[in-house]
Design an enzyme around this catalytic site. Structure first.
Site, mmCIF file in Angstrom:
data_model
loop_
_atom_site.group_PDB
_atom_site.id
_atom_site.type_symbol
_atom_site.label_atom_id
_atom_site.label_comp_id
_atom_site.label_asym_id
_atom_site.label_seq_id
_atom_site.Cartn_x
_atom_site.Cartn_y
_atom_site.Cartn_z
ATOM 1 N N SER A 250 4.751 39.985 49.533
ATOM 2 C CA SER A 250 4.516 40.508 48.198
ATOM 3 C C SER A 250 5.511 41.597 47.772
ATOM 4 C CB SER A 250 3.099 41.095 48.102
ATOM 5 O OG SER A 250 2.913 42.175 49.001
ATOM 6 N N LYS B 205 7.238 50.548 46.750
ATOM 7 C CA LYS B 205 6.454 49.462 46.164
ATOM 8 C C LYS B 205 5.421 50.005 45.171
ATOM 9 C CE LYS B 205 4.024 45.348 47.997
ATOM 10 N NZ LYS B 205 3.630 44.712 49.279
ATOM 11 N N SER C 156 4.352 40.584 54.185
ATOM 12 C CA SER C 156 4.913 40.992 52.893
ATOM 13 C C SER C 156 6.146 41.876 52.967
ATOM 14 C CB SER C 156 3.837 41.686 52.047
ATOM 15 O OG SER C 156 2.889 40.749 51.603
#
Length: 448
Positions: free
Chosen positions: A155, A77, A179
């Site tokens: 996310s 990420k 997330s």
């Protein structure tokens, strides 16, 4: 989508493939102009990944295989520090910040295990939404009903799409309010949120110091268990599924079943029926104490308050560079009084103690990971009210686990070809090994 990590490791060991070949397959998909690569990755480490793959193959030829993950391409990420690069965290507001001096510990452990790091994946700006929309880098489309263009969930949006579209064998994300589990559920993947303190969060740009955790998104429970062990600094061991027969499972009748759409409700009930037929002892029980979690957050909550403390200086300089929907939520954290924050910390510990007593006799708590299938991107881009209400709905169930600091797995439980639905298996704090074993047993039962 790539094969499982176990199958990839076996193919590498048997000489049926190479790390260079796997890495080139992923890079080709990332670079495909007809695919989602440009919206899925914010930075592709093309030459670095090729060099790592080549080195991995050379080490394997010399008999050096540091872990079962060796030579396998992984995405990380955009909020993880990578040495020599600025950590953007899905934003453009940090473009003038200094480059990271070292890899985040979780990334360093993946590298030490021999993983090939392909690049950084897109995310909701500063990880502050469960929907996955990003106005700076675009929003990758969910593989289900791509013609409509459905949200990937957030996310860790790019992490999920990197896996579904074969642009990585697995993705590493973070989970503050769901997330990892939300995009896993919406895209038909398996995602694991560990007990937060097991995987070091240093070097991962924070959203909430109290709630942040680091976890994998992958094909299966076994894949997640391998990645989790490596990031936690543990010796990887095969995840032995616990038998479902005799397993004691409880479904809360409070909060978590509210507002389910018809498809999620049917998929969830069908999953429970399979588990019951396999011999699981299922119980639905009213957990009224769950209502105390949203009640305790009414004064502000950890995420916006701590996010404001983290962003206050940057916001004062670069507010115009923020996604307005994210910036507004962060600014809201300025309203919480210090006394209310102290009370929230104390109340959290009290609710955790109540929860521990209430679930101790069960092997796991079950609930839908999220109550609806992925809505369209277009419906949320222009309607602020719908955006915020849908975001709260997505975060509702998984965020309970962050508040309680429980280990939890989201498993796909939908019929093939239909909208992806996640079944969340919630275990105990620091009971991560058992949570994974229970989830692996449930995964096997649902596959029958």
């Amino acid at each position: 989508m790539f094969a499982s990590l176990k199958d990839l490791a076996a193919a590498l060991a048997a000489g049926e493939t190479t790390s260079e070949k796997l890495t080139e397959e992923a890079l080709t998909r990332i670079e495909d102009p007809k695919g989602e690569g440009a919206r899925t990755y914010t930075d592709v480490f093309t030459e670095g990944a090729r060099a790592e793959a080549k080195a991995s193959d050379a080490l394997r030829a010399a008999g050096i295989v540091p872990s079962p993950l060796a030579g396998i391409p992984i995405s990380v990420k955009d909020l993880f520090d990578i040495r020599g690069k600025v950590t953007m965290a899905g934003s453009v507001a940090r473009k003038d910040e200094p480059a990271a001096a070292a890899d985040a510990p979780a990334v360093a452990r993946l590298r030490a295990a021999g993983a090939v790091i392909l690049g950084r994946t897109n995310m909701t700006e500063f990880a502050f939404s469960g929907l996955g929309l990003n106005p700076h880098y675009g929003t990758p489309k969910n593989p289900y009903d791509r013609a409509t263009g459905r949200i990937p969930g957030g996310s860790s949006s790019g992490a999920a799409i990197s896996v579904t579209d074969g642009m990585a064998a697995a993705g590493i994300g973070t989970d503050t309010g769901g997330s990892v589990r939300i995009p896993s559920a919406l895209n038909g993947l398996t995602g694991f949120k560990p007990t937060a303190r097991r995987v070091p969060t240093e070097g991962a740009f924070p959203l909430s110091w109290s709630l942040d955790s680091i976890g994998p998104l992958a094909r299966s429970v076994a894949c997640c268990a391998l990645l989790d062990a490596i990031m936690a600094g543990e010796t990887p061991k095969p995840a032995a599924p616990l038998p479902v027969k005799g397993m004691r499972l409880v479904v809360p009748g409070t909060i978590v079943l509210d507002d389910m759409d018809e498809h999620v409700a049917k998929s969830f009930e069908a999953a429970l029926d399979k588990l019951s037929s396999a011999g699981a002892i299922l119980e639905e029980k009213s957990f009224e104490w769950l209502l105390e979690i949203p009640a305790s957050n009414k004064a502000g909550g950890f995420a916006p308050t701590e996010a404001y403390a983290i962003h206050r200086e940057l916001l004062s300089r670069k507010e115009a560079d923020y996604d307005p929907r994210v910036g507004t939520r962060i600014q809201g954290g300025a309203k919480m009084l210090a006394a209310d924050y102290v009370i929230l910390q104390r109340r959290r510990a009290e609710i955790q103690a109540i929860a521990n007593a209430a679930t101790r006799e069960y092997d796991a708590v079950l609930m839908p990971s999220v109550p609806v299938v992925a809505p369209s991107i277009s419906s949320l881009e222009t309607d602020d009210h719908l955006y915020h209400s849908t975001n709260m709905l997505m975060l509702r169930n998984p965020s309970l686990g962050n508040f309680l600091d429980r280990s939890a797995v989201s498993l796909p439980c939908h019929e093939a070809g239909t909208g992806p639905v996640g079944l969340m298996v919630v275990g105990e704090t620091m009971g991560d090994a058992k949570t994974l074993a229970v989830a692996a047993g449930i995964e096997a039962a649902l596959a029958r």
